[in-house]
Design a protein around this motif. Sequence first.
Motif, PDB file in Angstrom:
ATOM      1  N   CYS A  10      58.176  10.397 -14.799  1.00  0.00           N
ATOM      2  CA  CYS A  10      57.347   9.833 -13.722  1.00  0.00           C
ATOM      3  C   CYS A  10      55.873   9.896 -14.086  1.00  0.00           C
ATOM      4  CB  CYS A  10      57.532  10.611 -12.433  1.00  0.00           C
ATOM      5  SG  CYS A  10      59.133  10.457 -11.680  1.00  0.00           S
ATOM      6  N   ASN A  12      53.708   9.217 -11.358  1.00  0.00           N
ATOM      7  CA  ASN A  12      53.210   9.576 -10.041  1.00  0.00           C
ATOM      8  C   ASN A  12      53.873  10.881  -9.610  1.00  0.00           C
ATOM      9  OD1 ASN A  12      53.285   9.774  -7.094  1.00  0.00           O
ATOM     10  ND2 ASN A  12      52.330   7.738  -7.107  1.00  0.00           N
ATOM     11  N   ARG A  13      53.101  11.938  -9.475  1.00  0.00           N
ATOM     12  CA  ARG A  13      53.644  13.264  -9.172  1.00  0.00           C
ATOM     13  C   ARG A  13      54.430  13.272  -7.853  1.00  0.00           C
ATOM     14  NH1 ARG A  13      55.134  17.387 -12.038  1.00  0.00           N
ATOM     15  NH2 ARG A  13      53.203  17.421 -13.191  1.00  0.00           N
ATOM     16  N   THR A  35      55.984  14.053 -17.208  1.00  0.00           N
ATOM     17  CA  THR A  35      55.018  13.044 -16.772  1.00  0.00           C
ATOM     18  C   THR A  35      54.322  12.376 -17.961  1.00  0.00           C
ATOM     19  OG1 THR A  35      53.296  14.729 -16.530  1.00  0.00           O
ATOM     20  CG2 THR A  35      54.574  14.154 -14.547  1.00  0.00           C
ATOM     21  N   GLU A  55      59.947   6.127 -13.806  1.00  0.00           N
ATOM     22  CA  GLU A  55      59.058   5.548 -12.794  1.00  0.00           C
ATOM     23  C   GLU A  55      57.769   5.232 -13.509  1.00  0.00           C
ATOM     24  OE1 GLU A  55      55.578   5.607 -10.494  1.00  0.00           O
ATOM     25  OE2 GLU A  55      56.172   7.558 -11.254  1.00  0.00           O
ATOM     26  N   ASN A  57      54.218   2.283 -14.057  1.00  0.00           N
ATOM     27  CA  ASN A  57      53.316   1.334 -13.434  1.00  0.00           C
ATOM     28  C   ASN A  57      53.092   0.079 -14.265  1.00  0.00           C
ATOM     29  OD1 ASN A  57      51.714   2.328 -15.470  1.00  0.00           O
ATOM     30  ND2 ASN A  57      50.449   3.578 -14.127  1.00  0.00           N
TER      31      ASN A  57
END
Length: 115
Positions: A10, A12-13, A35, A55, A57
Motif C-alpha cells: 500500500c 496510503n497508510r 509501503t 493499492e 496511485n
Amino acid sequence: MDCPRVFLICVNRLVCEAVNLVLRREGFDLVGLETDPHTALMQVRALDPDVVLVEGNGDGADIKLMMGLTRLAYERKNLRIIHLSLIDNQLHIYHQEQRRMVTTQDLVAAIRAPV
C-alpha cells in the motif's frame, strides 16, 4: 480449503490498515505488508505468497512495481496479483478479470477465487 497467503502493498497508510483489518477478520494468512515498492518486490520474491494485493496511485513507482510483479507472475504461475485502484473504484485482477469493487466482500471473494 487452505486460506491463501497474502502479501499487502500500500502507498496510503489508512488504506493499508483498513485492508489489513479486513484480511485478518476474514482469517487470511497475511505474510507481509509493505509501503515501499522496491522493498515490497524483494519481500514478495522471498516470502512467495499466493496473492499480492497492491493499492497504488498509478504513478511511476506504481507502474514499475506492477511490471516487476507481472514478471514474477509469469515465473510463478500460481501467483495472483490484485490491484486496488482508488482512482476509479475498480478492483483489477491481473490476467484474469476486471470487476468493480463495491464492498469488502468483493475483495474477499477475489482473494478466495480459485486460480
